[in-house]
Design a protein around this motif. Structure first.
Motif, PDB file in Angstrom:
ATOM      1  N   PRO A 139       0.777  -1.241   0.000  1.00 19.22           N
ATOM      2  CA  PRO A 139       0.000   0.000   0.000  1.00 19.22           C
ATOM      3  C   PRO A 139       0.809   1.291   0.000  1.00 19.22           C
ATOM      4  CG  PRO A 139      -0.832  -1.522   1.641  1.00 19.22           C
ATOM      5  CD  PRO A 139       0.423  -2.112   1.122  1.00 19.22           C
ATOM      6  N   LEU A 140       1.987   1.312   0.582  1.00 15.70           N
ATOM      7  CA  LEU A 140       2.678   2.599   0.638  1.00 15.70           C
ATOM      8  C   LEU A 140       3.506   2.880  -0.608  1.00 15.70           C
ATOM      9  CD1 LEU A 140       3.750   3.150   4.338  1.00 15.70           C
ATOM     10  CD2 LEU A 140       2.045   4.359   3.028  1.00 15.70           C
ATOM     11  N   ARG A 141       3.524   1.966  -1.553  1.00 16.35           N
ATOM     12  CA  ARG A 141       4.152   2.276  -2.833  1.00 16.35           C
ATOM     13  C   ARG A 141       3.307   3.307  -3.561  1.00 16.35           C
ATOM     14  NH1 ARG A 141       6.426  -3.011  -5.978  1.00 16.35           N
ATOM     15  NH2 ARG A 141       7.705  -3.842  -4.303  1.00 16.35           N
ATOM     16  N   LYS A 142       3.989   4.159  -4.343  1.00 16.23           N
ATOM     17  CA  LYS A 142       3.265   5.247  -4.999  1.00 16.23           C
ATOM     18  C   LYS A 142       2.333   4.737  -6.097  1.00 16.23           C
ATOM     19  CE  LYS A 142       4.852   8.723  -2.717  1.00 16.23           C
ATOM     20  NZ  LYS A 142       3.988   9.600  -1.945  1.00 16.23           N
TER      21      LYS A 142
ATOM     22  N   ILE B  55      -2.259   5.623   8.707  1.00 12.36           N
ATOM     23  CA  ILE B  55      -2.126   7.074   8.870  1.00 12.36           C
ATOM     24  C   ILE B  55      -1.025   7.616   7.963  1.00 12.36           C
ATOM     25  CG2 ILE B  55      -1.350   8.819  10.526  1.00 12.36           C
ATOM     26  CD1 ILE B  55      -3.021   7.475  12.615  1.00 12.36           C
ATOM     27  N   GLU B  56       0.040   6.832   7.773  1.00 11.25           N
ATOM     28  CA  GLU B  56       1.145   7.329   6.941  1.00 11.25           C
ATOM     29  C   GLU B  56       0.697   7.532   5.498  1.00 11.25           C
ATOM     30  OE1 GLU B  56       4.428   4.680   7.584  1.00 11.25           O
ATOM     31  OE2 GLU B  56       4.509   5.199   9.707  1.00 11.25           O
ATOM     32  N   LYS B  57      -0.158   6.646   5.020  1.00 15.50           N
ATOM     33  CA  LYS B  57      -0.663   6.797   3.650  1.00 15.50           C
ATOM     34  C   LYS B  57      -1.622   7.987   3.563  1.00 15.50           C
ATOM     35  CE  LYS B  57      -1.175   5.088  -0.604  1.00 15.50           C
ATOM     36  NZ  LYS B  57      -0.038   4.965  -1.524  1.00 15.50           N
ATOM     37  N   MET B  58      -2.437   8.149   4.594  1.00 18.68           N
ATOM     38  CA  MET B  58      -3.381   9.266   4.588  1.00 18.68           C
ATOM     39  C   MET B  58      -2.641  10.599   4.606  1.00 18.68           C
ATOM     40  SD  MET B  58      -5.982   7.590   7.263  1.00 18.68           S
ATOM     41  CE  MET B  58      -7.082   8.904   7.654  1.00 18.68           C
ATOM     42  N   CYS B  59      -1.480  10.634   5.274  1.00 24.27           N
ATOM     43  CA  CYS B  59      -0.704  11.871   5.341  1.00 24.27           C
ATOM     44  C   CYS B  59      -0.248  12.305   3.956  1.00 24.27           C
ATOM     45  CB  CYS B  59       0.514  11.678   6.226  1.00 24.27           C
ATOM     46  SG  CYS B  59       0.105  11.556   7.957  1.00 24.27           S
ATOM     47  N   ARG B 331       6.339  11.794   1.692  1.00 25.24           N
ATOM     48  CA  ARG B 331       6.306  10.611   2.536  1.00 25.24           C
ATOM     49  C   ARG B 331       6.394  11.066   3.987  1.00 25.24           C
ATOM     50  NH1 ARG B 331       5.829   6.161   5.072  1.00 25.24           N
ATOM     51  NH2 ARG B 331       7.524   4.713   5.470  1.00 25.24           N
ATOM     52  N   VAL B 332       5.565  10.492   4.835  1.00 29.03           N
ATOM     53  CA  VAL B 332       5.613  10.775   6.265  1.00 29.03           C
ATOM     54  C   VAL B 332       5.800   9.463   6.992  1.00 29.03           C
ATOM     55  CG1 VAL B 332       4.379  11.681   8.248  1.00 29.03           C
ATOM     56  CG2 VAL B 332       4.091  12.752   6.033  1.00 29.03           C
ATOM     57  N   LYS B 333       6.753   9.448   7.921  1.00 24.98           N
ATOM     58  CA  LYS B 333       6.940   8.237   8.720  1.00 24.98           C
ATOM     59  C   LYS B 333       6.872   8.626  10.188  1.00 24.98           C
ATOM     60  CE  LYS B 333       9.049   4.476  10.490  1.00 24.98           C
ATOM     61  NZ  LYS B 333       8.587   3.106  10.514  1.00 24.98           N
ATOM     62  N   PHE B 334       6.069   7.908  10.946  1.00 31.42           N
ATOM     63  CA  PHE B 334       6.056   8.123  12.393  1.00 31.42           C
ATOM     64  C   PHE B 334       6.822   6.986  13.042  1.00 31.42           C
ATOM     65  CE2 PHE B 334       2.095  10.216  11.003  1.00 31.42           C
ATOM     66  CZ  PHE B 334       2.406  11.490  11.414  1.00 31.42           C
ATOM     67  N   ARG B 335       7.883   7.350  13.713  1.00 32.54           N
ATOM     68  CA  ARG B 335       8.635   6.341  14.446  1.00 32.54           C
ATOM     69  C   ARG B 335       7.980   6.267  15.830  1.00 32.54           C
ATOM     70  NH1 ARG B 335      11.053   4.899  19.181  1.00 32.54           N
ATOM     71  NH2 ARG B 335      13.046   3.884  18.857  1.00 32.54           N
ATOM     72  N   SER B 336       7.091   5.296  16.021  1.00 22.92           N
ATOM     73  CA  SER B 336       6.325   5.304  17.259  1.00 22.92           C
ATOM     74  C   SER B 336       7.066   4.524  18.334  1.00 22.92           C
ATOM     75  CB  SER B 336       4.953   4.698  17.027  1.00 22.92           C
ATOM     76  OG  SER B 336       5.064   3.328  16.852  1.00 22.92           O
TER      77      SER B 336
END
Lengths: 153, 373, 185, 359
Positions: A139-142, B55-59, B331-336
Motif C-alpha cells: 500500500p505505501l508504494r506510490k 495514517i502514513e498513507k493518509m498523510c 512521505r511521512v513516517k512516524f517512528r512510534s
C-alpha cells in the motif's frame, strides 16, 4: 564530531559511497545495496563511530527506486547520521537484513516488507505483520491503487 | 532407552494460545500468539494490524494542517505531544520561530499530558496485577487534568490544540489557577498511590526481577522512554534534543539500572514528580506574546527531509517528513515508541509464567493505536 | 421411610456403577464413579456412621476422584473417546463379574447376621482414642505402619517424577560408552 | 435420626409446624417440615448470596471513591435482584465442541456443595438445621467436593483458558485445604469436640476461643483467613479466574444462569468460611461479654450475622486492596510458609493446653 569528520571516517569503510547534507539536518550516506550489511556492521563496531541505536528505519519509494532510510545515533558519542540504500528492481526488491546489528530492525523490516514489498535476506521470519497474509500489493508504494478505499486526486 | 527418551520420561507438549485480540490485559486489540509449555511461555509472537488505519498513507494525501489531527489518534494518551511533534517538524521546515509564550504553554500541556498518561498507566498496571482499586484512584486525578484541557481547547482526549506556527488559540483565563490547584492536589495523592501499590509486598514480589531488560538489549531493540530509562539507557529526548521550553527548566532524567518491571514502575512514578516540578517552574511566569505565528493558508514545505523527535509519555516519537515542495508531503513516517518497545517483548518473555508476561506488558505501557498507526 | 431411602441410594449406586463401566468418555466414567462413592457415603449417613461418611467424602470424593480428574485433565482431550472393546473381552469380563457377584451374594445370604437391640452411637472421640491406643483392640500399629507406607509412597513418587533429571549424568556417560562400541562394530 | 433435632426458631414457625402436625399424620408431617425447611434454607441463602453480591459492590464502590449501584430500588437495594432476573432470562449459550453432560453438571456441583454446608451452621442456640456430631469435619468433606465442579467446568468447556484455570483451581484448593484443615484442627485441640454447637458452648464461660488460646489461636485465625480466602478463589488468590491473564478462567464459556451459579457459589463459600471462623474463633452467636445474655427477646442470630459480616468485610477488604499473586508464589506461600507454620502452631497449641496456659 562534525559531519566532515564523520564523512572522512565513513569514506574508508566502503566504496562508491555518496555523501550529502543538502536539505537535511543530518549527514546522509547513500550506500550501494551490496555493501549495506558490511558497512552497517562497521558503523556499529567502529570505535570512533559506535552507531548502536537505530532510532528510525523508514521504507521509501523514490519512484522508480525503492529503498530504506536508517536514522542512526550513537548513545555514547552522541552523533547521528542517515544511511540510505536503494534498490531499483520493483518486481522483486531484495536487501540484506540488518537485524543482527540492530535488533529493532526485525520489526521495522517487517513493516517495510508489509508496505513496500522489500524482501530482506536472512530475516528470521519475514511475514506480513500488519496486513493479512493474502493482501495483494504493497500500500505505501506510490503506484498502489485501491479504487474502493482511496481518494485519488 | 536413549538419552532423549530418558529425559522425556514424563512427556509434555507445547501448545498455542491466543492472547487477544480481545483480552483484558492487551489494553486494546493487540494479539499475542503464545507458545506455552504448561504455564511457561516459550515464545511470544505479536500479530498486529487490528487497528491499523494507514495514517502514513493518509498523510501523503492531506495538507500539513490536516496531518496534525491524524496524530491525535496514534498515541491517544499523549495526543498533545504527538500534535506538537508534527508542528515542530513543519515549523522546522518553514523556519518559523514560535513565540516564547507558545513554547511555555506547549511545555506545560505536554507535562500535564504526561501526568495524565502516567496516571492511566498506573491505574491499569494495578488492574492487570489484580488490584482494581488503583484504577479509580488514578482516574479521579486524571479527570481533573482532562477538565483543564476541556476548558482550554474544548477536547478532553484528542486535543488538536497545536497548529503549525503556534496554538489554535490562547489559554483559558482559569488555566493557570486550575493547574496550580491540580498540582497542590496531586502532590498529596502520589504518596497515596505509593501506599496503595508501591509498598505492597505482593506487588513487589510480582514485579521485582520480572522481565529483565538489559541496557544493551534496550539500545539494540530501539527501546525508548521510561522503559529504556529503567534499564539505564539515557534516552530522554527532552534532555538530549531539547525542544519547546525544555532547555529553560531544570529536571532530572530518572535512570534505574535494574531493568525489571519494578524499575519501570518506579521510573514512571518518579517522572510524575519531575513533571510537577517542570510545571511549577513554568506556570507562574508564562511570557506574554503571540500565540500563533503568521502562516500562509496553504503551507508548502521546501524540498527536503525533516526529522523531529519528541518525548511522549511512552518514549521517543520521531516524525520524518520528506517533502518535494508540494502542499502534501511526499512521505511521512512516524517512528512510534510502542512499535519498537513491543519488539523486545518476545526477547524478555522467554521461560516466564503467564502472570509475569502480563506484569511485563503492563509496565511497558502499550497503547495499541500507537503501535499499529 | 429409611428403607425407601436405602433403595433409592442402592439404585443410584448400581445405576452409576454400570454407567461408569460402560461409558466411553473417561471423565464421565470418573464422575459416575464419584456418584457411586457419594451414594455409599449416603448409606453411611443413613446408618448414622457420620464419621465414616465424612471420611468417605473427603478421601474418595475430595482426594482420589480429584486425582483421577487431574490425570485426565493432563492427558485427555474433550473429544477423545475410548476404543470399543472386543466382544471376546466383553464376554470374559462379564463372566468374571457374574462369578464375583455370585460369590458375594452367596457369602451374604449364608452369613447369619446377628440382630441386636442395643443401639450404640459411635463418637469421634472414641475413634480417635482407639486409633492411638496400644492396648487390645487398639490400632496404633496399623496406624503407624500405614504412615510409614505413605511416606515411602511419597518419596517414590518424587523419585519417579524427578527420575530423569537425577539419572541424567549417569545416562549421558552410558551413552558415550555405547557410541564408542558402535564405532568399533 | 438427627433430623428430629431440627428445631424451629421463632413463634411464627412454631405455629406453622403445629398447624402442619394438626392436619396430617405425624410421620408425613415431619417429612413435610423437612422439605419446607430445606426449601426455606435454599431460598434464604440464594437471597443472602444475592445481597452479599450487592454488599461487595457497595464495599468496592466505597473503597474506590464511587457510589455503587443506586438506581434500582431505594439505595440500589434491588439491583442484584434485577441482575438475577436478567441472568435467569438470558439465553444459555455454549460452544459446540463441549462435553455437554459434564458442562451442564459442573455449576450444579459447585452450588449444591456450597449450599449443603449451610445446613450445619448454628445461627443461634436453636436455629440449626442439622447438628451433626462431626460438624467441622463435615464442612471440610463438603468443601473438598466443591473443587470437582470447577475442574469439570474447566475441562468440559474445551477452552485452553478454562483448562488452565481449572488446573490452577485444583492446585490451589488441594494445597490450601491442608491449611484450612490444620488451623481448624488447632482449634479442635482446644475444644475437644467437632460438634459446632458444643464448640460454641465451650466459649460461653471461658471467653471466645481466640482469647482462650491466645497466641496459637491468633496465628491459627490468621492462617485460616488467608487459606480460607484462597479456598474461595477470591483476590488476592483469584488466579482461577484471573481476568487479566485468563479472561475469566474456568467459567469463560458459561453464560446466563449457569454463570450465576458459579458467581453465587463464590459468595456463599465466602459466607461459609466466615461462619466457620466465627464459630471457631469468635463464639458464634454468643454476645460479646454476655451483654445480651439476659435479654430474652434479643435474637442471638444478630450477633452471629454481625460477626460473619465483619469477617466478610475483611475478605472484601483484601480483595479491593491487594494485587494478585503469581501461581508459583501461591504454592510457595502455602507449602513453604503456611504449612510449616501451621504444623508448629499445632505443637504450640498442644503445649499450651498441656501446661494449662489457656485463659
Amino acid at each position: 564530531m562534525t559531519n566532515e569528520d564523520l564523512q572522512n571516517i565513513i569514506t574508508g569503510l566502503g566504496t562508491d559511497l555518496e555523501f550529502t547534507t543538502e536539505a537535511s539536518e543530518f549527514l546522509n550516506v547513500i550506500v550501494p545495496k551490496e555493501q549495506l550489511h558490511s558497512i552497517c556492521s562497521q558503523l556499529k563496531s567502529h570505535p570512533e563511530l559506535k552507531f548502536d541505536y537505530a532510532f528510525c528505519i523508514t521504507g521509501m519509494d523514490w519512484v522508480p527506486a525503492l529503498g530504506v532510510i536508517y536514522h542512526l545515533n550513537s548513545t555514547e558519542l552522541k552523533h547521528e547520521i542517515v544511511v540510505k540504500v536503494m534498490v531499483e528492481d520493483r518486481e522483486n526488491p531484495t536487501l540484506d537484513s540488518v537485524h543482527d546489528i540492530w535488533q529493532t530492525a526485525d520489526f521495522h523490516e517487517l513493516e517495510i516488507f508489509d508496505f513496500f514489498g522489500i524482501k530482506f535476506n536472512n530475516h528470521p521470519k519475514l511475514r506480513r505483520i500488519f496486513l493479512t497474509p493474502e493482501w495483494e500489493g504493497f500500500p505505501l508504494r506510490k503506484d498502489y491503487v485501491d479504487e474502493a478505499n482511496m481518494i485519488i486526486k | 532407552m536413549t538419552d532423549q527418551q530418558a529425559q522425556n520420561k514424563i512427556k509434555t507438549e507445547e501448545y498455542f494460545i491466543n492472547m487477544g485480540p480481545q483480552h483484558p490485559a492487551a489494553h486494546g486489540v493487540l494479539r499475542l500468539i503464545l507458545t506455552i509449555d504448561g504455564e511457561i511461555i516459550k515464545n511470544v509472537e505479536p500479530d498486529l494490524g487490528y487497528i491499523h488505519r494507514s495514517i502514513e498513507k493518509m498523510c501523503e494525501r492531506d495538507s500539513y494542517q490536516q496531518i496534525v489531527h491524524l496524530t491525535d489518534r496514534m498515541d491517544y494518551l499523549s495526543s498533545h505531544i504527538n500534535n506538537e511533534a508534527v508542528c515542530l517538524t513543519v515549523e522546522k521546515g518553514l523556519e518559523i520561530e514560535v513565540s516564547d509564550r507558545v513554547k511555555v504553554i506547549r511545555t506545560i500541556i505536554d507535562e500535564l499530558t504526561r501526568i495524565a498518561s502516567h496516571c492511566l498507566w498506573w491505574g491499569v498496571m494495578g488492574m492487570d496485577l489484580g488490584a482494581l482499586t488503583s484504577y479509580f484512584y488514578a482516574f479521579r486525578d486524571r479527570e481533573m487534568i482532562n477538565d483543564i484541557f476541556e476548558e482550554t481547547c474544548g477536547a478532553r482526549l484528542t486535543m488538536n490544540y497545536n497548529v503549525p506556527g503556534g496554538l489554535m488559540f490562547d489559554i483559558h483565563p482559569n488555566f493557570v489557577k486550575r493547574t496550580k490547584d491540580f498540582i497542590t492536589h496531586f502532590k498529596t495523592k502520589i504518596p497515596e498511590y505509593d501506599r496503595l501499590l508501591t509498598g505492597n509486598v505482593i506487588f513487589q514480589k510480582r514485579t521485582k526481577g520480572v522481565g529483565i531488560l538489559t541496557k544493551e538489549d534496550a539500545i539494540s531493540f530501539g527501546v525508548s522512554g521510561p522503559t529504556a530509562r529503567a534499564s539505564g539507557f539515557s534516552s530522554d529526548v527532552r534532555k538530549h534534543h531539547p525542544y519547546s521550553a525544555y532547555d529553560r527548566v531544570n529536571f532530572k532524567e530518572i535512570l534505574f539500572t535494574e531493568g525489571d518491571t519494578f524499575a519501570r514502575y518506579q521510573v514512571r512514578m518518579m517522572e510524575l514528580w519531575e513533571s510537577i516540578s517542570i510545571i511549577e517552574q513554568l506556570i507562574d511566569n508564562i511570557p506574554e506574546g503571540e500565540t500563533k505565528a503568521a502562516t500562509k493558508a496553504v503551507i508548502k514545505l521546501p524540498k527536503g527531509e525533516f526529522y523531529q523527535r519528541v518525548e511522549t509519555a511512552r518514549g521517543e516519537l520521531g516524525v520524518y517528513i520528506n517533502s518535494t515542495g508540494n502542499k502534501n508531503p511526499y512521505r511521512v513516517k512516524f517512528r512510534s515508541p510502542g512499535f519498537s518497545n513491543l519488539s523486545v517483548l518476545n526477547h524478555i518473555s522467554k521461560d516466564v509464567l503467564i502472570g509475569d508476561l502480563v506484569a511485563t506488558m503492563a509496565s511497558f505501557d502499550f497503547v495499541i493505536p500507537d503501535i499499529d498507526r | 421411610m429409611e428403607t425407601i431411602i436405602f433403595y433409592i441410594l442402592a439404585a443410584i449406586i448400581i445405576l452409576f456403577a454400570v454407567a461408569s463401566v460402560t461409558s466411553r468418555k473417561i471423565l464421565r466414567a470418573v464422575i459416575y464413579l464419584l456418584f457411586v462413592l457419594i451414594g455409599i457415603a449416603g448409606l453411611y449417613f443413613l446408618v448414622d456412621y457420620n464419621f465414616l461418611a465424612a471420611i468417605q467424602l473427603t478421601v474418595y470424593g475430595g482426594g482420589i476422584i480429584v486425582l483421577f480428574i487431574f490425570a485426565v485433565l493432563l492427558i485427555h482431550h474433550v473429544e477423545l473417546e475410548l476404543e470399543k472393546t472386543a466382544l471376546k473381552k466383553k464376554l470374559i469380563a462379564g463372566a468374571l463379574s457374574a462369578a464375583g457377584l455370585a460369590v458375594t451374594l452367596w457369602a451374604i445370604s449364608t452369613y447369619p447376621f446377628p440382630v441386636t437391640d442395643t443401639y450404640t452411637s459411635i463418637e469421634v472421640a472414641d475413634i480417635g482414642l482407639l486409633l492411638l491406643s496400644y492396648e487390645d483392640g487398639g490400632f496404633i500399629l496399623p496406624f503407624e505402619v500405614i504412615s510409614v507406607l505413605l511416606v515411602a509412597v511419597m518419596i517414590g513418587a518424587i523419585v519417579i517424577a524427578k527420575g530423569s533429571r537425577l539419572s541424567e549424568d549417569r545416562s549421558r556417560k552410558t551413552e558415550v560408552g555405547s557410541q564408542k562400541t558402535e564405532v568399533k562394530n | 435420626m438427627n433430623f428430629t433435632q431440627m428445631i424451629i426458631p421463632l413463634n411464627i414457625t412454631k405455629t406453622i409446624s403445629d398447624w402442619i402436625y394438626s392436619i396430617m399424620p405425624e410421620t408425613a408431617a415431619s417429612y413435610t417440615i423437612m422439605v419446607i425447611i430445606a426449601v426455606a434454607y435454599l431460598a434464604l441463602f440464594a437471597v443472602a448470596g444475592l445481597y452479599l453480591v450487592l454488599l461487595e459492590r457497595k464495599v468496592a464502590a466505597w473503597f474506590q471513591l464511587r457510589i455503587g449501584p443506586n438506581r434500582v430500588g431505594p439505595w440500589g437495594l434491588l439491583q442484584t435482584m434485577a441482575d438475577a432476573l436478567k441472568l435467569v432470562s438470558k439465553e444459555l449459550t455454549s460452544t459446540i465442541k463441549i462435553d455437554k453432560f459434564l458442562y451442564n453438571l459442573a455449576p450444579y456441583f459447585v452450588i449444591v456443595s456450597a449450599l449443603m454446608a449451610m445446613a450445619v451452621f448454628p445461627f443461634s442456640e436453636q436455629f440449626q438445621a442439622f447438628d451433626i456430631n462431626i460438624g467441622v469435619f463435615f464442612l471440610i468433606a463438603i468443601s473438598s467436593i466443591g473443587v470437582i465442579g470447577i475442574l469439570l467446568a474447566g475441562w468440559s468447556s474445551n477452552n485452553k483458558y478454562a483448562l488452565i484455570g481449572a488446573m490452577r483451581s485444583g492446585l490451589q484448593t488441594i494445597s490450601y485445604e491442608l491449611s484450612v484443615g490444620l488451623s481448624i484442627l488447632t482449634m479442635v485441640l482446644l475444644t475437644g469436640t467437632l460438634q459446632l454447637s458444643e464448640i460454641i458452648e465451650a466459649q460461653r464461660t471461658g471467653g471466645w476461643l481466640i482469647l482462650q488460646g491466645h497466641v496459637p489461636s491468633i496465628i491459627a485465625f490468621m492462617i485460616f483467613m488467608v487459606a480460607g480466602t484462597a479456598e474461595t478463589n477470591r483476590a488476592p488468590f483469584d488466579l482461577v479466574e484471573a481476568e487479566s491473564e485468563l479472561g475469566a478462567g474456568f467459567h469463560t464459556e458459561y453464560s446466563g444462569m449457569k454463570f450465576a451459579y458459579f458467581f453465587l457459589a463464590e459468595f456463599i463459600n465466602m459466607f461459609i468460611i466466615s461462619s466457620i471462623a466465627v464459630v471457631l474463633f469468635f463464639g458464634g452467636w454468643l454476645s460479646p461479654f454476655g451483654i445480651t445474655e439476659n435479654i430474652a427477646w434479643f435474637p442471638q442470630v444478630f450477633w452471629f450475622l454481625i460477626k460473619v459480616l465483619g469477617l466478610i468485610f475483611l475478605m472484601m477488604w483484601f480483595r479491593w486492596t491487594f494485587p494478585r499473586l503469581r501461581v508459583d508464589q501461591l504454592l510457595t506461600l502455602e507449602w513453604k510458609y503456611l504449612l510449616p507454620l501451621n504444623l508448629m502452631n499445632i505443637v504450640l497449641m498442644a503445649i499450651v493446653i498441656w501446661l494449662n496456659w489457656t485463659i
